[in-house]
Design a protein around this motif. Sequence first.
Motif, short mmCIF file in Angstrom:
data_model
loop_
_atom_site.label_atom_id
_atom_site.label_comp_id
_atom_site.label_asym_id
_atom_site.label_seq_id
_atom_site.Cartn_x
_atom_site.Cartn_y
_atom_site.Cartn_z
N VAL A 204 30.99 -36.00 22.31
CA VAL A 204 32.96 -36.34 21.85
C VAL A 204 33.41 -35.95 22.65
N SER A 205 33.71 -34.24 22.84
CA SER A 205 34.82 -33.30 23.59
C SER A 205 34.41 -33.59 25.08
N ALA A 206 33.51 -34.04 25.45
CA ALA A 206 33.00 -33.99 26.59
C ALA A 206 33.98 -36.09 27.48
N LEU A 207 33.62 -36.98 26.63
CA LEU A 207 34.16 -38.19 27.08
C LEU A 207 35.81 -37.88 26.92
N ARG A 262 24.19 -28.60 29.51
CA ARG A 262 23.96 -29.34 29.82
C ARG A 262 22.79 -31.26 30.60
N MET A 263 22.19 -30.93 29.47
CA MET A 263 21.50 -32.38 29.61
C MET A 263 22.25 -33.31 29.17
N LEU A 264 23.43 -33.21 28.47
CA LEU A 264 24.12 -33.95 27.80
C LEU A 264 25.21 -34.17 28.67
N LEU A 268 25.57 -37.69 30.60
CA LEU A 268 26.51 -38.95 30.30
C LEU A 268 27.30 -39.29 32.21
N ASP A 269 27.06 -38.23 33.00
CA ASP A 269 27.38 -38.38 34.31
C ASP A 269 27.06 -39.18 34.91
N GLU A 270 25.17 -39.55 34.49
CA GLU A 270 24.85 -41.28 34.50
C GLU A 270 25.47 -41.79 33.90
N LEU A 271 26.16 -42.10 32.42
CA LEU A 271 25.93 -43.44 31.90
C LEU A 271 28.08 -43.49 31.70
N SER A 272 28.26 -42.44 32.15
CA SER A 272 29.67 -42.70 31.93
C SER A 272 30.88 -42.05 32.53
N PRO A 273 30.43 -42.10 33.55
CA PRO A 273 30.97 -40.97 34.89
C PRO A 273 32.37 -40.54 34.86
N ARG A 274 32.41 -39.18 35.30
CA ARG A 274 34.64 -38.88 35.00
C ARG A 274 34.82 -39.92 36.08
N ARG A 278 33.48 -35.40 39.39
CA ARG A 278 33.13 -34.71 39.01
C ARG A 278 32.12 -34.75 37.58
N SER A 279 31.17 -33.94 37.78
CA SER A 279 30.34 -33.95 35.97
C SER A 279 31.17 -32.82 35.13
N TYR A 280 30.92 -33.98 34.34
CA TYR A 280 31.10 -33.30 32.84
C TYR A 280 31.06 -31.74 32.59
N ALA A 281 29.51 -30.57 32.91
CA ALA A 281 29.24 -29.48 32.96
C ALA A 281 30.98 -28.62 33.27
N ALA A 282 31.14 -28.83 34.22
CA ALA A 282 32.57 -28.53 34.69
C ALA A 282 33.36 -28.09 33.59
N GLN A 283 33.72 -28.63 32.66
CA GLN A 283 34.63 -28.89 31.04
C GLN A 283 33.40 -27.50 30.75
N ILE A 284 32.62 -27.28 30.43
CA ILE A 284 31.64 -26.35 30.09
C ILE A 284 32.18 -24.86 29.82
N ARG A 285 32.32 -24.13 28.34
CA ARG A 285 33.83 -22.65 28.19
C ARG A 285 32.43 -22.22 26.92
N PHE A 286 32.74 -21.17 27.77
CA PHE A 286 31.47 -20.05 26.91
C PHE A 286 32.74 -19.60 25.74
N VAL A 287 32.51 -19.71 24.40
CA VAL A 287 33.25 -19.00 23.63
C VAL A 287 32.36 -18.04 22.33
#
Length: 360
Positions: A204-207, A262-264, A268-274, A278-287
């Motif tokens: 949900v957050s990625a989309l 990363r798998m998700l 998502l890159d395959e099924l609903s590309p940005r 860019r890859s959705y992995a660019a949105q990863i944040r370590f908290v």
Amino acid sequence: MIVVTGGAGFIGSNFILDWLARSREPVLNLDALTYAANPANLRAIANDARHVFVRADIRDRDAVSALLAAHRPRAVLNFAAESHVDRSIHGPAEFVSANLDGVFSLLEAARAYWEGLPAAERDAFRLLQVSTDEVYGSLRADDPPFTETTPYAPNSPYSASKAGADHLVRAWCHTYGLPTLTTNCSNNYGPHQFPEKLVPLTIVSALAGRPLPIYGDGSNVRDWLFVEDHCAALRRVLEAGRPGETYNIGGGGERSNLQVVRMLCRLLDELSPRADGRSYAAQIRFVADRPGHDARYAINADKLRQELGWQPAHGFEEGMRRTVAWYLANREWVEQVQTGAYRAWMETHYARRATQEEMA
């Protein structure tokens, strides 16, 4: 008829849908409709006479007793629980009340009902407590997986409340003879999961273009179980499990939180590309990590395989692909569950957490 408590939640609703797709036996669905429950999960059976929904709380012993007397079920499956670790850290009282007091009330109502049944019906009756692997505590990287004899060592208010409930179920079986079954499952994922848990939260957050929060360095490991496989295991335990026994249910899919995210992102890159490529992995944040975060869970499900012949039918990547596809096809459902209260929770527990960069 069987009774399912918590049947509007994630696992409970999946179980009911699966049950009615495979059986003619009716289901009485008892749910208090707390924040994570969603009647829309059951829209596909809205006109099915085999599904009877009653809004009630398992802590209301009089209501539960009246329903048992009126419908005379052969089994009760208890999915009703508060289940999110983060919420238990910030509000433990509700977890103790719902998960411990609720199970006590349910057991007492079920015991009184069971004791009044004719002998043949009494022998056939079962109460199945759906529990979690988190009651066993945390494993080191080289520890063997949890078995049914692993000592309980819960580390969060959530897992402690579930552990206490499991102990009550065991005691009611051994003290009063109530024919109970307990299952301890690993992390579930699949359709209809409320988007506070890792898999739907990430999708949900990625989309939505939001950051994808990962606690700590993402190395915490979980054993991932597709919800359809969990439902199949529960059907089998209810059918042939031995009263008084516990059965571990695991997917054999140990992955770190970072590997899952990363798998998700890749799916998502395959099924609903940005749109920007860019890859959705660019949105990863370590908290900042949450307090008392267990390092690893892993399940040994040999007992269930050997005694009852169950094994998971879905591989990890297949299950994740199906899950991503479901969320992509059901964006209206996602929008409906993202209320103002949900957004406030996300702001409190993720957006305001310091990132690793800010902590450095």
